[in-house]
Each structure stands twice: as C-alpha cells, then as structure tokens.
Design a protein around this motif. Structure first.
Motif, PDB file in Angstrom:
ATOM      1  N   ALA A  33      -3.052  -0.375  -8.740  1.00 27.95           N
ATOM      2  CA  ALA A  33      -3.651  -1.421  -9.736  1.00 27.95           C
ATOM      3  C   ALA A  33      -2.349  -2.589 -10.107  1.00 27.95           C
ATOM      4  CB  ALA A  33      -3.914  -0.680 -11.344  1.00 27.95           C
ATOM      5  N   LEU A  34      -1.022  -1.992 -10.057  1.00 30.84           N
ATOM      6  CA  LEU A  34       0.140  -2.839  -9.987  1.00 30.84           C
ATOM      7  C   LEU A  34       0.450  -3.725  -8.866  1.00 30.84           C
ATOM      8  CD1 LEU A  34       2.303  -0.469 -12.048  1.00 30.84           C
ATOM      9  CD2 LEU A  34       1.300  -2.695 -12.966  1.00 30.84           C
ATOM     10  N   GLY A  35      -0.430  -3.535  -7.614  1.00 28.34           N
ATOM     11  CA  GLY A  35      -0.198  -4.039  -6.444  1.00 28.34           C
ATOM     12  C   GLY A  35       0.857  -3.346  -5.686  1.00 28.34           C
ATOM     13  N   ARG A  36       1.584  -2.083  -5.966  1.00 22.51           N
ATOM     14  CA  ARG A  36       2.368  -1.323  -5.317  1.00 22.51           C
ATOM     15  C   ARG A  36       1.771  -0.462  -4.270  1.00 22.51           C
ATOM     16  NH1 ARG A  36       5.644  -0.883 -10.817  1.00 22.51           N
ATOM     17  NH2 ARG A  36       6.019   1.245 -10.268  1.00 22.51           N
ATOM     18  N   TYR A  37       0.952  -1.024  -3.297  1.00 23.14           N
ATOM     19  CA  TYR A  37       0.447  -0.228  -2.405  1.00 23.14           C
ATOM     20  C   TYR A  37       1.034   0.724  -1.366  1.00 23.14           C
ATOM     21  CZ  TYR A  37      -2.856  -4.036  -3.654  1.00 23.14           C
ATOM     22  OH  TYR A  37      -3.330  -4.813  -4.378  1.00 23.14           O
ATOM     23  N   ALA A  38       2.360   0.411  -1.086  1.00 25.26           N
ATOM     24  CA  ALA A  38       3.091   1.506  -0.476  1.00 25.26           C
ATOM     25  C   ALA A  38       3.407   2.852  -1.311  1.00 25.26           C
ATOM     26  CB  ALA A  38       4.397   0.943   0.332  1.00 25.26           C
TER      27      ALA A  38
END
Length: 846
Positions: free
Chosen positions: A750-755
């Motif tokens: 959700a925070l966009g920290r996909y890795a």
C-alpha cells in the motif's frame, strides 16, 4: 408324621440320595452328586445297603420292631455310617411310623435330630435350617416323652445359641444343672452345662447392643457360679480383662488381673498352662497400654513359658511382642513376630491383627507394595471377623487413612490415594465413612492441580502456559481426576447431611464438588451444584460472591449468555467492591456482545476505563480488571469496525501493559485497526470529489502514517510469535501469526514499496506453505513484480503460484478465509491474462 420324617434329612442340608454322606472310618466328604459316592469305600456302602435291603425284605410283612430298628440307627450314627442311618430312618422306619407307639415316635424324632447334628458336626459346617431342625426335633421328642441325655441337651442348646435364641438355650442349661447333681451322669452333665454356660456368656458378649456394664455383670455372675471349674473361671477373668482393656481402662485391668491371678493360684483344681499364658499376655497388654514397656516384655516372657505347644493364645503373645518392637522403633524385629503369627497361626484370632500390623510396618519402612498387598489380603479375610470388636472395617479404614496421610506428607499423592481407596472398598456405597470420602476427594483434586501446575511451567520459567496451551493428554488426565474429586466431594457433602453441626463442612464440600466439575469441563454438573450451594447459603456467606461468579462463568462456557449475564449482574449488584464484583464487568460485557447488546457492553466497559463508577471504585489502571476492560473495549471497537476508538484503547493498552501475555494479540488488533483505517482514509480521499487537493493530500499523508504504524506493529507481532513455541500456539494465535506476516506485505504494498512487500510475501509463503494463505502471498508477489516492471521475476513468480495452486485441494477455497483479498486475484488475472504468459523456460519462437 411320616411326611415330617421324610423331609428332615434334606432340610438339614443332606440330600436324600445320600449326597454328603460320611461313612465309618472316613473323613468328612462333601459330595455333590450320587456319582461322587465312589469317593467313599465302595465295599462298606455295598455291604451296608445289602444288609438294610435284606432286613427290610424279611420284616416287611411281619410286625415292625421299631425299638430294634431305632437302636440300629443309634449304632449307625455312632459308627458314622450316616447314609445307612438315613436309609434306615427314611426308607424303613418312616413309611410305617404311624404304627409305632408315641414313645417310639419320640425316639424317631430324637434320632433324626441326632443324625442331623452328627452330619453337621462331621462336615464342619452348620446351616441355619439344620440348626432349626435340630431344635425342633429335640423339642418334639422331649414333648412326646423321649429322654434326652446331657450330650443331646447340649446339642439342642448349641443349635439354639446358633439361632440366637439365648433364653431358650438357658432352659437347657437349667436342665443340665439339675442333672449334674445325679450320680452316674452328673459329671457329664456338669461338663456339658459349663461348656454351654460359657457359650451363652460368649454369645452375650458378642452382642453389640449389650452395654459394657451388662457384659461385666454377666461375667461376674458366671464366676460366682458354684459349678464352674477353675478353667472356666480363668476364661471369665480373661474376658473381663479384655473388656477393661478395650474400654481404655488399662490400669483397672492390670489391678484386677494381679489379684485374680493370685486367687486362681490357690484353687485346688489344676489350671491349664495355656490359660495362665493367656492371663499373662493380657497383663502384658495392660502394661503396654500404660507405656510400661519393660513390664510388658517381662510378662510376655512369662506367658511364652506357659505355652507348651502352638496354642492359639501364644499367637496373641507374639502379636504383642511385635507391637512392643514397633513402639521401640524396631520395625525389622516387629516384622519377625508378625510373620510368625501370620505364617504359623492362620486360624487364630491374632492372625488378622498381625496382618494389619505388618501392613502398617511395611508402609512405615517404605515397602509400600508389600504393605498394599497385606492390606488387600486383610480386606479379603475381613468378613471372617464379623462381630469382632478388635478388627472392624472402620478400624482398618482408619489405619489406611493414617497411611494415606503419611504418604501425603512425603508428597506421594498417587500412593496416598491408593491407600485410602482400599479403605473405601471396605464398605457399601452408602456406608463409607466421611473421612475416607473427603480424603479421596481432596487427594484426587490435589493430583489434578499438580498435573496442571507442572504442565503450565515453561522450560524458561518466564511465564505460565494457558490451559489451552497444555498438552491435551495431560489436560484429559487432570480432568478425569477433577471429575473424580467432584464425585467424592459431592458424596462427602451428602454424607454430612446427617451429621449434626456440619453445615460449614457440607457447604465447603458442595462448593468444591461444583468447582471440581467446572475444572473437569463438566459444566452442567458444575451449574447444578453451584445453584444448590447458592440456594443453601445465606446472603452473608463469604463464598457467595465467588460461587455466583463461577456459576456465571460456567453458563458463559456453555454459551448460555442470558443466564451468564444475569448472574454476572447479580455479583456486581450484591458485591460491587469485592474481587469477584470487579472481575465480573468484562465477562458481562462479552455476554452483552453475544446477546447483541453492544451498547450496554461498551457502556459497562467504558464506565470502568473512564472511571465513571466513582472515586470509591476499587478498579484502578494498575488492576487486572482495568487492563481487561481496556483490552476488551478495544476488541469490541475493532470487531465493530470502529477503528479510531479501537486505536485509542489498544494503543493505551499496548503502551501500559507490555508484559501482558496477550501483548501480541493487542498489537495485532492495533496494527489491523491502523491498516483498515488507512484504507478507509484512502477511499475517502478518492471518493470525495468536493475535497480540495490539500485535503486529499492530508488524507493521504494520514493514511501513509497509519500504514507505517501498521507495518511496524505487524513486524513486532511476527517476531513475537516467532519467539514462542509454535506447538503451544492456539488456533487464534496461529491465525494472528499468519495474518501478521501477510499484512506486513500488504502495508508495504500500500505504501508503494513493492520490493519490500515482495520480500515479506515470500517470507510468509515459505513459512506458511502448508496453509491456504500462502496462495495469496504468491499472487501478491506476482503483482509486486508487475508493479516494479520486472517481467522476468513476475513470470517466475506467476508459474510458482500456478504450481502451488495445482497442489491445493478445492476444500481450501471453501474456507471463508481462504481468499483473503479477491482484489489480489483480480489484479493477478488482469496482469497475467490466461494463456498469454510464457513459461519460465520458454525462449520464444526461433
């Protein structure tokens, strides 16, 4: 009359076909069928029967010689030819008895009684019916004019004594007394009379309803009888001494014996040495009871000098020697004496007391298996001691209770229970002494408590396990013991209903019965007896609040939330400042929630947390009740979707109570509240078209902050459960552990920290590979790499997910929690349309 004689032998316990017959020169033979008559020398039986047959045939048509035939019967009985005598009575004389004169008929009745008495004596076993017939036949013979000599009068009286008809037996003693002054039969009559008189006194002494004073008076009267011999007087002295000793008056027993033995010494008649030995033994018993052990030993030595052989009274002296050794703390020496009595005097009165004493000594020196075996033998043989005052079921039960108490003091509870349970087996179910019931109940309860206490200890010793974390096998064993404790506490309470001034003990046992049933998981039994306790106790009973609280908790465990709520309310109303009054608020709130009375539940908890109960409330933030209320309020808010309220309550709880055993659950619910609130803020920013860019940015920033808080807390939860023994986690804790690891990925996603999210999902998929939640983690890994634009890793993750999906059974998707987020599946299908994705080794067209 003929019919009467025909039934006599069979009613005496000897079948008319000759069963159980005894012939001249043979031992008593207990035969069970005609075929067994071959155990008797065949030639003797054959000759006897031939003789009878010839005699019957020769005289059948001639005039019957009744006197000769009856003389023959008398001779056969004396010769112990009982079958031939029976045939003479039943087959030869009986059919023509009406032809006989009244005196001959009287002789027939007398001979029948003689025959039954002789058979019973030879067989060594008497029956009530046999004794009844002996008494009836002799009485009929006497009434018809037959003369009864002293031996017959003695047999008649003995049958009456065995039947308990003592007054009627006394008439026979009077008749013998009259005969004792006659010339020729006087000595025989006197001997018969004295034996009977002693039996009568002995039978009177055995009557429980007879007072000690009456028994002493009977013995004194016996001693004053001018016809009794010196041996008879010595016997009476011994019985008087026994009565004094058994009544606890050892000093009086010693004082009388010292005088009586000297008086007996002056008699002109010879006194049997064994009688002197018995009196010396009783004198030693008196000194032993007074603690004068040297005098005890001295007189016991004199006693042994008097015994010339294995007289039964010698066993009493050896038994007392053993008890003296016990008193002097010489257990091994004591066992030697007890062994001698048990091994050499199995038929003596001392045998059972010696067996009991040996059982106790074996236990004292730690030979518990041998002790228990002796006690078991004691129990088997105790029926033989019916009517004795020195060896009774209650006495043996008291000794077993002592052994129970001794085992209890050294912490050997199962052994203690084994001892006292033997005591219970001595009695019928309704007659078990209350002290035995209580010991079984309390020891069973303690065994169960100890099982649970040991099982709740962790190897590290840093905390105690919850009941649901304990090994199920141990829980089952403990519950079995708890139920046993409940049964015996209840029996103890029921037994106390007839005991005066035992109300307090009754109430406590009833409470413990209900409490034990509750711990055993027998809720219905617990409820029944908690209700019984409350109905029987006063409003001022100090246990009333506790019992009402436990009753409410039992109803709650049975999911009868309405009844549970009523009793929790009663505790709060009647005992608001008690421990159980303050403890009732949280479970009452749970019941309100279950009854869909959520506002009342919140009000109940809020009044505690916000201190709305007044300054005098005993519930403070430091108390466990306050902590429980705060946590429960947070749970209710979380489950109701009121995430702001949940965060407020749970954040406070996490901050204040870091050492609480539920800290991971509190953190999970707090993290989940942050996550869900963050999601709703994003939805609000997206779905509010009238909001300004600044307002949307503010909502997004708040959402990100909440996702960050959730991410951090989910990490703490994952680490917290990882540090615990997974085997001890309950179902709810396992769910929290799995969802915490997945939700970490969700927050990072959700925070966009996909890795970072992909890494969290990968950890979750590997750790929980056997659970259907791993499928969601693998899908999200695909979505993470798609968001990162890493097509190669996305393809690998996609096929990994497909491979895992093929291994999952259809049932996994039937679980409502199996598809944790349908949006993830939709995103997967959108990113990876069916049939258009290359395999991980596919290099494309050439």
């Amino acid at each position: 009359m003929a019919d009467d004689q025909k039934r006599a032998p069979e009613e005496a316990g000897v079948p008319s076909d000759g069963t159980d017959a005894v012939v001249e020169g043979a031992e008593a033979v207990d035969l069970s069928s005609r075929g067994n008559l071959w155990q008797v020398p065949a030639i003797i039986i054959s000759l006897a029967l031939i003789a009878v047959g010839l005699f019957v045939g020769a005289r059948h048509d001639a005039e019957m010689d009744f006197d000769g035939a009856l003389d023959r019967v008398d001779q056969l009985i004396v010769a112990r030819e009982f079958e031939t005598a029976r045939a003479q009575l039943e087959d030869f004389i009986g059919p023509r008895l009406e032809e006989a004169s009244p005196l001959q008929q009287a002789r027939f009745q007398r001979a029948t009684a003689d025959w039954i008495a002789a058979v019973q004596e030879t067989r060594g076993a008497k029956s009530e019916e046999g004794n009844r017939l002996i008494a009836e036949k002799y009485a009929e013979a006497a009434s018809m004019g037959a003369a009864l000599d002293p031996p017959r009068l003695e047999r008649w009286a003995n049958a009456l004594i065995d039947l308990g008809e003592l007054e009627e037996a006394r008439h026979r003693v009077t008749e013998l007394e009259a005969l004792s002054v006659s010339g020729e039969s006087g000595r025989t009559a006197r001997a018969c009379r004295n034996r009977l008189l002693r039996r009568l006194v002995d039978a009177s002494l055995a009557r429980e309803e007879m007072s000690e004073e009456a028994k002493m008076a009977a013995l004194a009267e016996y001693r004053e009888d001018s016809l009794v011999s010196a041996a008879d007087e010595a016997w009476a002295m011994a019985r008087q001494a026994e009565l004094r000793l058994e009544s606890g008056d050892a000093a009086d027993a010693v004082a009388h014996l010292l005088v009586d033995m000297r008086r007996l010494e002056r008699t002109e008649e010879r006194v049997d040495p064994a009688a002197w030995g018995e009196l010396y033994t009783l004198l030693a018993r008196g000194y032993f009871a007074r603690g004068r052990y040297d005098d005890t030993e001295f007189h016991l030595q004199r006693a042994l000098e008097q015994f010339e052989g294995p007289e039964p009274a010698r066993a009493d002296a050896l038994l007392l020697f053993g008890r003296l050794a016990v008193a002097r703390n010489q257990p091994e020496r004591a066992l030697e004496y007890f062994d001698a009595v048990i091994g050499e005097y199995s038929a003596s009165r001392a045998h059972l007391p010696a067996l009991l004493a040996r059982a106790e000594v074996q236990s004292i020196i730690g030979r518990h298996e041998a002790s228990l075996e002796d006690f078991r033998q004691m129990l088997e043989r105790l029926p033989e001691a019916a009517g004795r005052a020195d060896v009774t079921p209650r006495l043996v039960a008291a000794r077993l209770a002592d052994r129970h108490d001794a085992a209890l003091t050294i912490g050997r509870l199962p052994l203690a229970l084994e001892y006292v349970s033997l005591g219970e087996s001595l009695f019928a179910a309704g007659d078990v002494p209350v002290e035995v019931l209580y010991r079984i109940a309390s020891t069973s309860r303690q065994i169960a408590d100890d099982m649970i206490a040991r099982a709740r200890k962790t190897p590290e010793g840093d905390r105690r396990l919850r009941l649901d974390e304990i090994d199920p096998a141990v829980r089952y064993q403990a519950q079995t013991k708890y139920e046993q404790a409940g049964d015996y506490f209840l029996r103890h309470a029921r037994a106390l209903t007839t005991v005066p001034e035992a109300d307090a003990e009754w109430a406590e046992s009833l409470r413990l019965a209900a409490d034990s049933y509750d711990l055993a998981g027998r809720r219905q039994k617990a409820i029944r007896h908690f209700l019984e306790y409350i109905a029987g106790c006063s409003v001022d009973d100090p246990r009333r609040a506790e019992v009402t609280y436990r009753l409410a908790a039992a109803y709650e465990a049975e999911m009868d939330y309405q009844s549970a709520a009523e009793y929790y309310e009663q505790v709060i109303a009647e005992h608001p400042r008690s421990v159980y009054g303050t403890r009732s608020h949280v479970p009452l709130a749970r019941c309100y929630v279950a009854l869909e009375r959520r506002p009342e539940a919140v009000q109940q908890l809020t009044s505690i947390v916000d201190n709305r109960r007044g300054g005098m409330s005993p519930i403070t933030p430091e108390s466990l009740d306050y902590r429980d209320a705060l946590f429960e309020l947070g749970v209710i808010s979380h489950e109701a979707g009121q995430y702001r309220e949940a965060i407020e309550r749970l954040a406070t709880a996490v901050q204040r109570y870091r050492d609480d055993a539920r800290i991971n659950e509190m953190k999970f619910r707090l993290a989940d509240s942050y996550r869900r609130l963050a999601g709703s803020l994003r939805e609000e920013a997206k779905d509010t078209p009238t909001a300004s860019p600044g307002e949307r940015r503010a909502l997004e920033q708040r959402a990100e902050a909440h996702f960050e808080s959730a991410l951090s807390l989910f990490g703490e939860v994952s680490r917290g459960y990882a540090d615990m023994d997974e085997a001890r986690l309950n179902r709810l804790q396992r769910d929290f552990a799995r969802y915490a690891s997945l939700n970490r990925g969700d927050c990072a996603f959700a925070l966009g920290r996909y890795a970072e999210a992909a890494e969290y999902y990968d950890q979750a998929a590997r750790k929980h590979s056997g659970h259907h939640c791993s499928m969601y983690a693998l899908i999200q890994i695909v979505n993470c790499y798609d968001r990162l634009g890493d097509r190669e890793r996305a393809d690998v993750a996609h096929h990994r997910a497909l491979e895992h999906l093929s291994r999952l059974p259809d049932e996994a998707f039937a679980d409502p929690q199996a598809l944790l987020d349908r949006a993830a599946w939709e995103q997967w299908l959108r990113n990876r349309p069916l049939g258009l994705v290359r395999g991980p080794t596919d290099t494309g067209p050439n």
